[in-house]
Enzyme design. Structure first.
Site, PDB file in Angstrom:
ATOM      1  N   GLY A   8     -23.010  46.623  -9.668  1.00  0.00           N
ATOM      2  CA  GLY A   8     -23.057  46.632 -11.137  1.00  0.00           C
ATOM      3  C   GLY A   8     -21.985  45.782 -11.787  1.00  0.00           C
ATOM      4  N   GLY A  12     -18.986  45.067 -18.109  1.00  0.00           N
ATOM      5  CA  GLY A  12     -18.178  46.279 -18.170  1.00  0.00           C
ATOM      6  C   GLY A  12     -17.194  46.481 -17.021  1.00  0.00           C
ATOM      7  N   ILE A  13     -17.160  47.701 -16.519  1.00  0.00           N
ATOM      8  CA  ILE A  13     -16.173  48.113 -15.509  1.00  0.00           C
ATOM      9  C   ILE A  13     -16.354  47.315 -14.213  1.00  0.00           C
ATOM     10  CG2 ILE A  13     -15.497  50.058 -14.019  1.00  0.00           C
ATOM     11  CD1 ILE A  13     -16.265  51.901 -16.474  1.00  0.00           C
ATOM     12  N   GLY A  14     -17.596  47.091 -13.811  1.00  0.00           N
ATOM     13  CA  GLY A  14     -17.862  46.357 -12.567  1.00  0.00           C
ATOM     14  C   GLY A  14     -17.360  44.930 -12.647  1.00  0.00           C
ATOM     15  N   SER A 135     -17.609  60.083 -13.883  1.00  0.00           N
ATOM     16  CA  SER A 135     -17.334  60.125 -15.324  1.00  0.00           C
ATOM     17  C   SER A 135     -16.691  61.466 -15.638  1.00  0.00           C
ATOM     18  CB  SER A 135     -18.656  60.015 -16.084  1.00  0.00           C
ATOM     19  OG  SER A 135     -18.482  60.273 -17.462  1.00  0.00           O
ATOM     20  N   TYR A 148     -27.630  62.525 -17.857  1.00  0.00           N
ATOM     21  CA  TYR A 148     -26.469  61.715 -17.444  1.00  0.00           C
ATOM     22  C   TYR A 148     -25.433  62.618 -16.772  1.00  0.00           C
ATOM     23  CZ  TYR A 148     -22.480  58.518 -17.651  1.00  0.00           C
ATOM     24  OH  TYR A 148     -21.396  57.731 -17.317  1.00  0.00           O
TER      25      TYR A 148
HETATM   26  P1  NAP Z   1     -22.287  48.576 -18.209  1.00  0.00           P
HETATM   27  O1  NAP Z   1     -21.434  47.522 -18.793  1.00  0.00           O
HETATM   28  O2  NAP Z   1     -23.612  48.857 -18.799  1.00  0.00           O
HETATM   29  O3  NAP Z   1     -22.427  48.270 -16.655  1.00  0.00           O
HETATM   30  C1  NAP Z   1     -23.359  48.906 -15.842  1.00  0.00           C
HETATM   31  C2  NAP Z   1     -23.651  47.983 -14.684  1.00  0.00           C
HETATM   32  O4  NAP Z   1     -24.578  48.650 -13.802  1.00  0.00           O
HETATM   33  C3  NAP Z   1     -24.335  46.686 -15.127  1.00  0.00           C
HETATM   34  O5  NAP Z   1     -23.840  45.630 -14.335  1.00  0.00           O
HETATM   35  C4  NAP Z   1     -25.798  46.949 -14.803  1.00  0.00           C
HETATM   36  O6  NAP Z   1     -26.534  45.789 -14.525  1.00  0.00           O
HETATM   37  C5  NAP Z   1     -25.633  47.749 -13.537  1.00  0.00           C
HETATM   38  N1  NAP Z   1     -26.855  48.411 -13.151  1.00  0.00           N
HETATM   39  C6  NAP Z   1     -27.642  49.241 -13.880  1.00  0.00           C
HETATM   40  N2  NAP Z   1     -28.703  49.613 -13.163  1.00  0.00           N
HETATM   41  C7  NAP Z   1     -28.581  49.008 -11.949  1.00  0.00           C
HETATM   42  C8  NAP Z   1     -29.357  48.994 -10.765  1.00  0.00           C
HETATM   43  N3  NAP Z   1     -30.516  49.676 -10.673  1.00  0.00           N
HETATM   44  N4  NAP Z   1     -28.920  48.274  -9.695  1.00  0.00           N
HETATM   45  C9  NAP Z   1     -27.767  47.575  -9.783  1.00  0.00           C
HETATM   46  N5  NAP Z   1     -27.016  47.509 -10.874  1.00  0.00           N
HETATM   47  C10 NAP Z   1     -27.409  48.237 -11.947  1.00  0.00           C
HETATM   48  O7  NAP Z   1     -21.542  49.983 -18.234  1.00  0.00           O
HETATM   49  P2  NAP Z   1     -20.108  50.479 -17.711  1.00  0.00           P
HETATM   50  O8  NAP Z   1     -19.599  51.326 -18.779  1.00  0.00           O
HETATM   51  O9  NAP Z   1     -19.299  49.374 -17.192  1.00  0.00           O
HETATM   52  O10 NAP Z   1     -20.584  51.440 -16.527  1.00  0.00           O
HETATM   53  C11 NAP Z   1     -20.153  51.314 -15.188  1.00  0.00           C
HETATM   54  C12 NAP Z   1     -20.053  52.697 -14.579  1.00  0.00           C
HETATM   55  O11 NAP Z   1     -19.051  53.435 -15.268  1.00  0.00           O
HETATM   56  C13 NAP Z   1     -21.334  53.529 -14.678  1.00  0.00           C
HETATM   57  O12 NAP Z   1     -21.533  54.229 -13.464  1.00  0.00           O
HETATM   58  C14 NAP Z   1     -21.029  54.490 -15.814  1.00  0.00           C
HETATM   59  O13 NAP Z   1     -21.775  55.695 -15.701  1.00  0.00           O
HETATM   60  C15 NAP Z   1     -19.550  54.706 -15.601  1.00  0.00           C
HETATM   61  N6  NAP Z   1     -18.819  55.219 -16.755  1.00  0.00           N
HETATM   62  C16 NAP Z   1     -18.792  54.523 -17.927  1.00  0.00           C
HETATM   63  C17 NAP Z   1     -18.079  55.037 -18.998  1.00  0.00           C
HETATM   64  C18 NAP Z   1     -18.005  54.337 -20.344  1.00  0.00           C
HETATM   65  O14 NAP Z   1     -17.578  54.974 -21.322  1.00  0.00           O
HETATM   66  N7  NAP Z   1     -18.346  53.054 -20.437  1.00  0.00           N
HETATM   67  C19 NAP Z   1     -17.416  56.254 -18.876  1.00  0.00           C
HETATM   68  C20 NAP Z   1     -17.462  56.933 -17.673  1.00  0.00           C
HETATM   69  C21 NAP Z   1     -18.164  56.404 -16.615  1.00  0.00           C
HETATM   70  P3  NAP Z   1     -27.583  45.110 -15.551  1.00  0.00           P
HETATM   71  O15 NAP Z   1     -26.766  44.148 -16.350  1.00  0.00           O
HETATM   72  O16 NAP Z   1     -28.561  44.448 -14.652  1.00  0.00           O
HETATM   73  O17 NAP Z   1     -28.167  46.216 -16.362  1.00  0.00           O
END
Ligand code: NAP
Length: 287
Positions: A8, A12-14, A135, A148
């Site tokens: 991912g 974002g985080i990734g 999370s 979620y």
């Molecule tokens: P994000 O920017 O939306 O990033 C999510 C990443 O996951 C994107 O690269 C997305 O790719 C990828 N992804 C989604 N479905 C996928 C799949 N089937 N196979 C491979 N990649 C996939 O959000 P983020 O906030 O950085 O989230 C990263 C992690 O942190 C998640 O697990 C989220 O639950 C966790 N988290 C986030 C927060 C927050 O407040 N942001 C808080 C706690 C935990 P695409 O671009 O292709 O969609």
């Protein structure tokens, strides 16, 4: 050179974690389900030691092909970071089962698929680290966020089991539990409040909490640093809360009984809800 595989990484985080480990000199395999459209990642790949690999964590074949590619090129995975995830869904009665399944396929079975593919290699080498990005929602269930939270609670439980199962093989496992982090995940859901009738109240309160947290948000770089700490520390822990909001909410929730929590979240009037939350959790969290 140590090798890290992160899922991912398109945003974002990734994305930030891939850049972070790239700057530290790691050999980074940055997973994206559509590398061709992951432009920021491709730019970083050109500047840092990042190799973009295609992986959709919901598809067995995609996961197998990704891990085969990394093993063929690097011969090892020292660290796996299961970061890919999706948010949202809304109140349980309203969220479609299709959305619920999709949430679990990505947030729970995705990391499970990745672990099943990588663990045989780590066991054969007698070491490695797995970091699962969970999370605060994996510890504290907020109304309006059912699927979620459920997917992250499931990930927490499985990770705790895996951590014990693989310990004899010299493999370390950690959970990263951020509060609200400023990433595109929020913009990916654009459902208007009116679509949540008759549960607008719960969703509005959830959004209100997110808005408060976003006033002083945790940054993706903070999460990347926490992941580095989880990987490098000589005193590993299973769980790492990330962000002041996560630590405050978790500490407050542990002092509140389940019955008080359900009653406070279920207050019919907003004023009673905010008053109950202030009394139980402290001032300034929800408004
Ligand atoms: P994000 O920017 O939306 O990033 C999510 C990443 O996951 C994107 O690269 C997305 O790719 C990828 N992804 C989604 N479905 C996928 C799949 N089937 N196979 C491979 N990649 C996939 O959000 P983020 O906030 O950085 O989230 C990263 C992690 O942190 C998640 O697990 C989220 O639950 C966790 N988290 C986030 C927060 C927050 O407040 N942001 C808080 C706690 C935990 P695409 O671009 O292709 O969609």
């Amino acid at each position: 050179m140590r090798t890290i595989l992160i899922t991912g990484c398109s945003s974002g985080i990734g994305l930030e974690t891939a850049r972070h480990f790239g700057r530290l000199g790691w050999r980074v395999f940055a997973g994206a389900r559509s590398p061709e459209t992951a432009q920021e990642l491709q730019t970083s790949a050109g500047e840092l030691n990042l190799r973009v690999v295609r992986v959709d964590v919901t598809a067995d074949q995609s996961v197998a092909a990704c891990v085969d590619e990394v093993m063929a090129e690097a011969g090892r995975v020292d660290v796996l970071v299961n970061n890919a995830g999706i948010g949202g869904g809304g109140p349980v009665e309203l969220a479609s089962l299709e959305r619920g399944h999709a949430t679990f396929e990505t947030n729970y079975f995705g990391p499970v698929r990745m672990m099943k593919a990588v663990l045989p290699h780590m066991r054969a080498r007698g070491g490695g680290t797995i970091v699962n990005v969970s999370s605060l929602a994996g510890r504290v269930a907020l109304a309006g966020h059912g699927h979620y939270a459920a997917s992250k609670w499931a990930l927490e439980a499985a990770t705790e089991c895996v951590a014990s199962e693989v310990k004899p093989f010299g493999i370390r496992v950690a959970l990263i539990e951020p509060g609200v982090v400023l990433t595109p995940i929020f913009a990916k859901s654009s459902t208007p409040l009116t679509a949540y009738a008759p549960y607008e109240r719960a969703v509005r309160r959830l959004w209100s909490l997110f808005s408060r947290q976003l006033e002083k948000p945790t940054q993706p770089s903070d999460v990347a640093a926490a992941i580095e700490h989880a990987v490098e520390t000589s005193e590993p822990k299973l769980r790492y809360l990330v962000g002041g909001d996560a630590r405050t909410l978790m500490a407050a929730r542990t002092k509140v009984s389940d019955e008080e929590w359900v009653a406070a979240q279920g207050e019919a009037e907003d004023e009673s809800f905010y008053a109950a939350m202030e009394r139980l959790m402290g001032a300034g969290l929800f408004r």
